[in-house]
Design an enzyme around this catalytic site. Structure first.
Site, PDB file in Angstrom:
ATOM      1  N   SER A   1     -16.423 110.402  96.834  1.00 20.42           N
ATOM      2  CA  SER A   1     -15.765 111.249  97.831  1.00 20.42           C
ATOM      3  C   SER A   1     -16.132 110.725  99.203  1.00 20.42           C
ATOM      4  O   SER A   1     -17.196 110.125  99.375  1.00 20.42           O
ATOM      5  CB  SER A   1     -16.247 112.692  97.684  1.00 20.42           C
ATOM      6  OG  SER A   1     -15.915 113.445  98.837  1.00 20.42           O
TER       7      SER A   1
ATOM      8  N   TYR B   1     -23.620 119.106  97.156  1.00 16.85           N
ATOM      9  CA  TYR B   1     -22.593 118.302  96.487  1.00 16.85           C
ATOM     10  C   TYR B   1     -22.479 116.930  97.158  1.00 16.85           C
ATOM     11  O   TYR B   1     -22.481 115.888  96.496  1.00 16.85           O
ATOM     12  CB  TYR B   1     -21.257 119.049  96.572  1.00 16.85           C
ATOM     13  CG  TYR B   1     -20.032 118.227  96.256  1.00 16.85           C
ATOM     14  CD1 TYR B   1     -19.638 118.008  94.943  1.00 16.85           C
ATOM     15  CD2 TYR B   1     -19.259 117.678  97.284  1.00 16.85           C
ATOM     16  CE1 TYR B   1     -18.508 117.258  94.657  1.00 16.85           C
ATOM     17  CE2 TYR B   1     -18.128 116.932  97.006  1.00 16.85           C
ATOM     18  CZ  TYR B   1     -17.755 116.728  95.704  1.00 16.85           C
ATOM     19  OH  TYR B   1     -16.635 115.984  95.430  1.00 16.85           O
TER      20      TYR B   1
END
Lengths: 252, 437
Positions: A145, A158
């Site tokens: 990501s 995260y």
């Protein structure tokens, strides 16, 4: 086998019920892919994903149930997937869970996010790479990501786990390069999926379909990192240079 | 990559039953000129025959020669031309081995008249897991034809006896004709090819309205009386008519010279350079047969993504499909550096042998354009629907589902393979990709 355009005939999807995984499998089965192994946590959702893959053209389907909180079982799960597939052309690793602001100081939650987003994927990627090296060829696609490139407050547990996984995957790529196995890291921006439902979209937000398109075209290349959308590569080239004080004031 | 130094070492590599043996997949490779994955074996073993292979003497009575399979066609031509003989079939490059040429059952510009290379083989020696086999069209024809064009899937060819073609000189007599459209060149080929031993047409697949214009070159070996007094014999002046490689391409190029614009420019120049009509031109062998061999590593011009070759054949009455293919490449801006059109004569009995009577078109396409994979898939469907096929020696992307339609006798090969390779260790990336049992 992978064809001249990098298109696989068989794929193992770790995290096979995710929106992005479904979109990737749709596209690959529309071309050459016939053997699909889907690994996921929820048997009912796995069955739905398998039905979707069959509609897309898969003829040989297997489902493997696993729990990403059981980190030590990751290797066994990967072995079961490989044994079900035969030759594995592509492994897609799309496992992770988002953290939020509600429970930033909840140790159990942090442990869960770290296990599912970092520890399990690292163990699984290691085993998958080893199996591909034994096989003599293949591609491991790791879903990272842009959050990994510069961690921010909104989802730092995260994001820090993705940062670790991203760095791990880049070095794994180097480790296996001489064997004919390739590792590719996908860095999407904010993707509108089940995982991000209800969250405000960030600039350069994208869709599972766009990420899947990038994964499929990326298979034809040897690029180690693929950004979705591509513009994020330059955006984050600048953002990583911003002083912390300004970085923290950015919206989104 | 393994390089056995003796027959015993090769036997040991192929032995799938003895104690302490490696039973991973194995496939032979010659000079590695297949465009696709026919001589690759991921995770397995690729066998190359080592050393400087032996070329026997030409038997002047029968015109046959005994060669080890690792001999390149280049070496073989240089050896035999001096003695007044030429290889029966040569593909577009001399840099292939005899073994590779037989395994792919290669064809040349003379296919319409002489067939492919396996039609000129008296016998060959095959090392298979089940043993050593001496085969030929008369002796164990089933295994011979399974090996002819069998892509190495019946074993490692180690020796062959070939029938050569007698020639008087090392030159060619060439007629060249230029055509403004595809129909004209195809009509000329149908009408006149039989008068020439060699015939091939270059076709422009680039420019929209000019797509289909063509340059047809046809010829035969020059006889002594065709030449002036200087070049009386092959090898006179110490030459074999085959030049050394003169140009090279560096490993890393700052940009990739073959893109849409340069390919269009090349095609334009190639067309303009050709005379509208020229008769009885004397050309050296190398220029006529192997123009690309003059440039070492020319494939690097395509850059790191490379290119795919696509070659198909369809029956004599399906010439419209050739037109359709050229229209597709041209209308979708998929530039081809060189597109080659040829008429084939009847094929031979090899279950995976490519040639069959009809039209064949071969194109080089740079990898990159998004429409390319889908366009080739569409063409596969059209070709298979017309009872045609694509050339496995060049393929790297066919859908496995279409193999049975294109090669309906592939099942015969499976039967033969079970006989000579019961454990199924002879496999290549090609056989795995296309599920060739």
């Amino acid at each position: 086998m992978l064809d001249a355009f990098g298109q696989p005939q068989s794929i193992v999807v770790l995290g096979g019920t995710s929106d992005i995984a479904g979109a990737v499998v749709d596209r690959l089965c529309a071309r050459r892919c016939r053997t699909v192994v889907l690994a996921g946590r929820d048997p009912a959702r796995l069955r739905d994903a398998a039905a979707r893959a069959t509609r897309a053209g898969a003829t040989q389907l297997s489902e493997v149930v696993f729990d990403a909180r059981e980190v030590t079982a990751a290797g066994t799960t990967v072995d079961r997937c490989f044994d079900a597939a035969g030759d594995v052309d592509v492994v897609l690793l799309a496992v992770g869970v988002l953290s939020g602001r509600d429970n930033e100081l909840d140790a159990a939650h942090a442990a869960d996010v770290a296990a599912v987003t970092y520890a399990w994927p690292v163990a699984a990627a290691t085993r998958a790479a080893a199996r591909l090296v034994d096989q003599g060829y293949g591609r491991l696609v790791v879903l990272s990501s842009v959050a990994a490139v510069r961690v921010r407050r909104a989802n730092f547990v995260y994001a820090s786990a993705k940062a670790g996984l991203d760095a791990f995957a880049l070095e794994l790529a180097d480790t296996v390069r001489a064997s004919g196995v390739t590792v590719q890291v996908i860095r999407p921006g904010f993707v509108r999926t089940k995982m991000t439902a209800g969250l405000p979209a960030a600039p350069f937000a994208t869709t599972p379909a766009a990420v899947a398109d990038a994964v499929v075209t990326g298979l034809a290349t040897t690029d180690t990192v693929i950004w979705v959308p591509q513009a994020l590569r330059w955006v984050f080239g600048v953002l990583t240079l911003l002083p912390t004080a300004i970085w923290k004031r950015l919206p989104g | 990559m393994v390089e056995p130094r003796s027959r015993e070492e090769l036997r040991h590599l192929l032995d799938a039953t003895g104690p302490r043996v490696d039973t991973s997949s194995i496939i032979a490779r010659g000079l590695g000129r297949s465009y696709g994955d026919a001589a690759q074996c991921a995770g397995g073993r690729v066998v190359r025959l080592q050393g400087s292979p032996h070329i026997g003497a030409v038997d002047a009575n029968t015109g046959t020669i005994d060669v080890e399979a690792g001999v390149s066609l280049d070496a073989l031509m240089r050896h035999t031309l001096m003695r007044g003989w030429f290889v029966p079939v040569t593909p577009g490059t001399r840099q292939v081995t005899v073994g590779g040429a037989l395994a792919a059952d290669v064809h040349g510009k003379n296919h319409h008249r002489d067939g492919s290379i396996c039609a000129h083989v008296e016998s060959l020696t095959l090392e298979s897991p089940a043993g050593t086999f001496e085969v030929g069209p008369e002796r164990d024809p089933e295994l011979f034809w399974a090996t002819a064009g069998g892509m190495g899937l019946t074993g490692v060819i180690t020796r062959a006896t070939l029938r050569l073609l007698p020639v008087e000189t090392d030159r060619m007599v060439v007629d060249t004709d230029r055509f403004d459209d595809l129909d004209a060149v195809m009509a000329a080929m149908e009408e006149g090819d039989d008068r020439y031993r060699y015939s091939v047409a270059w076709v422009d697949c680039t420019a929209g309205s000019r797509a289909g214009r063509a340059v047809l070159t046809r010829g035969d070996h020059a006889r002594r009386e065709d030449l002036g007094p200087v070049r009386r014999r092959p090898g006179a002046r110490g030459s074999s008519g085959l030049p050394a490689t003169r140009l090279g391409v560096p490993h890393r190029l700052p940009l990739h010279p073959l893109n849409g614009a340069t390919i269009r420019a090349f095609n334009e120049a190639w067309y303009r350079r050709a005379p509208r009509q020229r008769r009885d031109e004397i050309q050296p062998l190398g220029r006529f047969f192997h123009p690309l061999d003059g440039v070492a590593d020319w494939n690097r011009l395509y850059g790191p993504r490379g290119f795919v070759q696509y070659q198909f054949v369809v029956g004599p009455t399906d010439g419209a499909l050739v037109r359709r293919a050229i229209e597709l490449f041209s209308s979708r801006a998929l530039p081809s550096f060189l597109a080659v059109l040829k008429r084939f004569g009847p094929g031979d009995p090899g279950p995976l042998s490519f040639p069959m009577a009809g039209w064949t078109l071969a194109v080089d396409l740079p990898v990159g354009p998004e429409l390319l994979p889908r366009t080739l898939d569409e063409l596969d469907e059209l070709v298979a629907g017309a009872g045609g096929r694509v050339y496995l020696a060049k393929d790297a992307r066919l859908r496995p589902e279409l193999l049975a339609a294109m090669y309906p006798r592939a099942g015969d090969l499976a039967r033969t393979r079970r006989r000579v390779d019961p454990a199924g260790i002879l496999r290549s990336d090609l056989s795995r990709r296309l599920s060739i049992d």
